[in-house]
Design a protein around this motif. Structure first.
Motif, PDB file in Angstrom:
ATOM      1  N   LEU A  41      40.120   6.379  46.585  1.00  0.00           N
ATOM      2  CA  LEU A  41      40.549   6.243  45.201  1.00  0.00           C
ATOM      3  C   LEU A  41      41.008   7.621  44.758  1.00  0.00           C
ATOM      4  N   ARG A  43      42.262  10.166  42.029  1.00  0.00           N
ATOM      5  CA  ARG A  43      42.253  10.379  40.589  1.00  0.00           C
ATOM      6  C   ARG A  43      42.482  11.847  40.293  1.00  0.00           C
ATOM      7  N   GLU A  65      41.875   5.346  31.248  1.00  0.00           N
ATOM      8  CA  GLU A  65      41.974   5.186  32.701  1.00  0.00           C
ATOM      9  C   GLU A  65      41.029   4.112  33.199  1.00  0.00           C
ATOM     10  N   GLU A  69      41.940   0.750  35.178  1.00  0.00           N
ATOM     11  CA  GLU A  69      41.310   0.359  36.448  1.00  0.00           C
ATOM     12  C   GLU A  69      40.795  -1.081  36.363  1.00  0.00           C
ATOM     13  N   GLN A  73      41.467  -4.272  38.649  1.00  0.00           N
ATOM     14  CA  GLN A  73      40.324  -5.014  39.193  1.00  0.00           C
ATOM     15  C   GLN A  73      40.487  -6.523  38.972  1.00  0.00           C
ATOM     16  N   ASN A 141      43.774  -0.228  45.111  1.00  0.00           N
ATOM     17  CA  ASN A 141      43.251   1.038  44.625  1.00  0.00           C
ATOM     18  C   ASN A 141      44.282   1.739  43.762  1.00  0.00           C
ATOM     19  N   VAL A 142      43.856   2.161  42.609  1.00  0.00           N
ATOM     20  CA  VAL A 142      44.752   2.923  41.739  1.00  0.00           C
ATOM     21  C   VAL A 142      44.964   4.297  42.367  1.00  0.00           C
ATOM     22  N   LYS A 231      34.846   5.289  45.580  1.00  0.00           N
ATOM     23  CA  LYS A 231      34.894   4.318  44.486  1.00  0.00           C
ATOM     24  C   LYS A 231      33.479   3.954  44.074  1.00  0.00           C
TER      25      LYS A 231
END
Lengths: 231, 169
Positions: A41, A43, A65, A69, A73, A141-142, A231
């Protein structure tokens, strides 16, 4: 977390088993034993883009954020529970959707999205990974969030799909979404899905393989440890 | 951008014809720069920290990377190619942000201007206005895949989706 997948992706031929070089966002380690290890993940980098720099906005940004997410999801959970309505709940009432093969579906409704995905989940169509669509898991996954305004963001998502009965059969996509906060709720207003292709492959081959890839084009200026948070 | 406050409701969707013309022109600049084989000019339509996802999933970050990589391509694989493209839809998400979808195709160096462009692709772009200037903040390209043997073998693709999505229309 057990993961499955929604997929347009699995409607495509995917050759597995050959080496490949590909670069996708900030890459994952070259090899890992499980998908969760393959999928970092990412970020943090968006804070440095200069868009959101005011420290007073910081905690609000983190909240936004987190909310974004959650939208991603919903898509993942919707797919993995074969629930078209849940999947489509991530989208705006009307949105643009570009399917992995480039099909452009402008201004489709959330209801059409839900119904179409439900039909895919309920069908006995064969997945290109083998098995049928109902046996394909998906992990999203972001990878990057860029706030263009506090209420509009470009969100890049890594998508990994795999056959539940044979996780070695897997494929990788990159999705760009544009999200907007409307009436307090983040929604996807544009969704653009694309396969990550083997370099120098022919124009029309969705030849995807993440076995033993080398990340030749990773951004070497990046300290990856800052980005790869579990994560 | 910075001048906008946190908001719980959408911005009024102001469809300003001057802004729309500017954005369409920006896309045309992108095409013209390709056709001149000029990487710097190609990248100039993007903001400094733009995200650019190519058809193969490669994700370039920043104007400098976009310029450098395209100049390499223009000097090699794409040498002599000509890009044809058009904006298919444009909507303002806020007065300073526009969502753009465009379709493009390329003519190879040996093809005449009247030939049908190949390698058709669809792009999602986001344009932003900052200090009065419109630029693209993100670009994502996908090849439009013909229904070839491979796709037939794997099931149905665009036909299926069109059927599913168009049923209620």
């Amino acid at each position: 977390m057990a993961l499955k997948i929604f997929q347009c992706i699995n409607l495509f031929p995917i050759a597995l088993g050959t080496g490949v070089s590909l670069s996708l966002l900030l890459q994952s380690p070259a090899k890992a034993d499980s998908l969760s290890e393959v999928l970092p993940l990412v970020r943090g980098n968006h804070h440095r883009d200069g868009i959101i720099t005011n420290s007073r906005l910081w905690s609000t940004t983190q909240q936004e954020e987190a909310a974004i997410e959650q939208v991603v999801q919903k898509m993942q959970d919707g797919h993995n529970s074969r629930n078209g309505k849940l999947f489509a709940s991530a989208f705006a009432r009307e949105h643009d959707y570009i399917v992995i093969d480039g099909t452009f579906l402008p201004k489709i409704t959330r209801q059409d999205n839900a119904r179409s995905h439900q039909e895919l989940y309920d069908s006995d169509r064969t997945s290109s990974l083998g098995g049928n669509l109902g046996e394909v898991g998906m992990q999203l996954n972001v990878a990057k969030i860029r706030f263009l305004t506090p209420a509009i963001a470009v969100v890049h998502i890594q998508s990994h799909s795999y056959l539940e009965s044979d996780p070695d059969k897997k494929a990788k996509n990159i999705i760009t979404t544009v999200m907007q906060k409307r009436e307090g709720k983040w929604e996807i207003v544009a969704f653009h899905n694309a396969p990550v292709q083997k370099r120098e492959e022919d124009d029309f081959g969705f030849v995807i393989d993440i076995e033993g890839f080398e990340d030749e084009n990773a951004d070497t200026n990046v300290n990856k440890n800052e980005y790869f948070l579990p994560k | 951008m910075r001048e906008e406050n946190f908001t719980q409701t959408p911005e009024p969707l102001i469809s300003n014809s001057a802004d729309e013309a500017t954005i369409r022109n920006l896309f045309q600049q992108l095409i013209d720069s390709w056709n001149r084989g000029n990487g710097n000019a190609y990248a100039a339509v993007f903001i400094e920290e733009a995200d650019y996802v190519a058809f193969n999933g490669d994700h370039s970050k920043g104007r400098e990377a976009i310029a450098r990589q395209h100049q390499q391509l223009f000097d090699t694989f794409l040498k002599g190619t000509r890009l044809r493209g058009e904006v298919k839809s444009l909507q303002f998400l806020s007065p300073n942000i526009a969502l753009v979808h465009a379709i493009g195709g390329t003519l190879m160096s040996w093809q005449s201007d009247t030939a049908k462009p190949g390698r058709k692709s669809i792009q999602t772009l986001v344009a932003t206005k900052h200090e009065g200037e419109w630029r693209f903040a993100s670009f994502h390209n996908t090849r439009i895949q013909p229904l070839g043997i491979g796709t037939i073998a794997s099931g149905v693709t665009n036909l299926l989706w069109q059927r599913l999505f168009c049923r209620s229309k």
